[in-house]
Design an enzyme around this catalytic site. Structure first.
Site, PDB file in Angstrom:
ATOM      1  N   ASP A   1       0.835  -1.199   0.000  1.00  0.00           N
ATOM      2  CA  ASP A   1       0.000   0.000   0.000  1.00  0.00           C
ATOM      3  C   ASP A   1       0.872   1.252   0.000  1.00  0.00           C
ATOM      4  OD1 ASP A   1      -2.592   1.473   0.483  1.00  0.00           O
ATOM      5  OD2 ASP A   1      -1.549   1.988   2.333  1.00  0.00           O
TER       6      ASP A   1
ATOM      7  N   GLU B   1      -1.911  -5.376  -3.648  1.00  0.00           N
ATOM      8  CA  GLU B   1      -0.950  -4.619  -2.843  1.00  0.00           C
ATOM      9  C   GLU B   1       0.148  -5.540  -2.309  1.00  0.00           C
ATOM     10  OE1 GLU B   1      -3.912  -1.052  -1.234  1.00  0.00           O
ATOM     11  OE2 GLU B   1      -3.483  -2.775   0.052  1.00  0.00           O
TER      12      GLU B   1
END
Length: 228
Positions: free
Chosen positions: A49, A121
């Site tokens: 992320d 992610e």
């Protein structure tokens, strides 16, 4: 560690050959499948992320050197939100290789937006740890592709604009009705109708419910503005 044929195929779709295959295996392992001898992808998701955010911030600054923070923020949010990440995951059929526990499998985990978004992610982090930041940046920019250039500048999306149009005229907020769903589970196609209580309605089709809703709202708003 030797990758399964399924993961080797996914590696080809991803466009990155892992020198540390165990990172890819961890990236596609959901917490429902973790064990004492098998790490899940939650820590990788946390890292991925941040890597994604840095790459997108850098790309947006380079694309528009005169943009203010207020202009950049909504573009950034649109590119890193879970819906966009899940769309990218579907693009490379990440759902097909996710390792899920029985309960997640039975509840349709391979199609869940949250699991797909978290998974991509984690994959980004795996590439970052395997080959460094440049490799991760190249992967992200290639997978996100034209999304980076086409991201909307306006913080208001079409659904918000349509709701404001309705409220300004004393109407209830618009409703969104799923008309149909087609295509395979890993790449569904939705047709959604945006409807107002005065009977006005428009339909749109897209690869996710959110995109279809936005497109339907945009089409309806354009028709309403044209007629008035």
């Amino acid at each position: 560690m030797k990758l399964s044929a399924e993961l080797r195929s996914f590696q080809d779709r991803l466009g990155h050959s892992f020198s540390k295959p165990d990172l890819l295996a961890q990236a596609v392992t959901h917490a429902s499948m973790s064990s004492a001898n098998r790490d899940d992808n939650q820590r990788l998701e946390f890292l991925g992320d941040r890597v994604l955010g840095l790459v997108m911030a850098e790309a947006l600054l380079a694309l528009d050197t005169g943009a203010t923070e207020g202009q950049l923020a909504p573009r950034f949010n649109a590119l890193v939100r879970k819906e966009t990440c899940a769309d990218v995951a579907r693009q490379i059929d990440l759902g097909a290789v996710l390792r899920l526990g029985r309960s997640e499998m039975l509840s349709g985990g391979r199609r869940k937006q949250a699991l797909l978004g978290d998974g991509i992610e984690a994959v980004i982090a795996a590439v970052f740890l395997d080959a460094g930041f440049d490799a991760a940046r190249n992967l992200i920019l290639r997978l996100w592709g034209p999304r980076v250039h086409e991201v909307e500048e306006d913080a208001r999306d079409a659904k918000t604009a349509l709701q404001e149009w309705a409220q300004a005229r004393g109407l209830k907020p618009p409703s969104y009705v799923e008309i149909s769903r087609s295509g395979p589970d890993h790449a569904p196609v939705f047709t959604i109708a945006a409807q107002l209580e005065n009977g006005e309605s428009q339909e749109a089709t897209a690869g996710s419910k959110r995109q279809a809703e936005q497109a339907a709202a945009s089409t309806l708003l354009a028709e309403l503005e044209k007629s008035t």
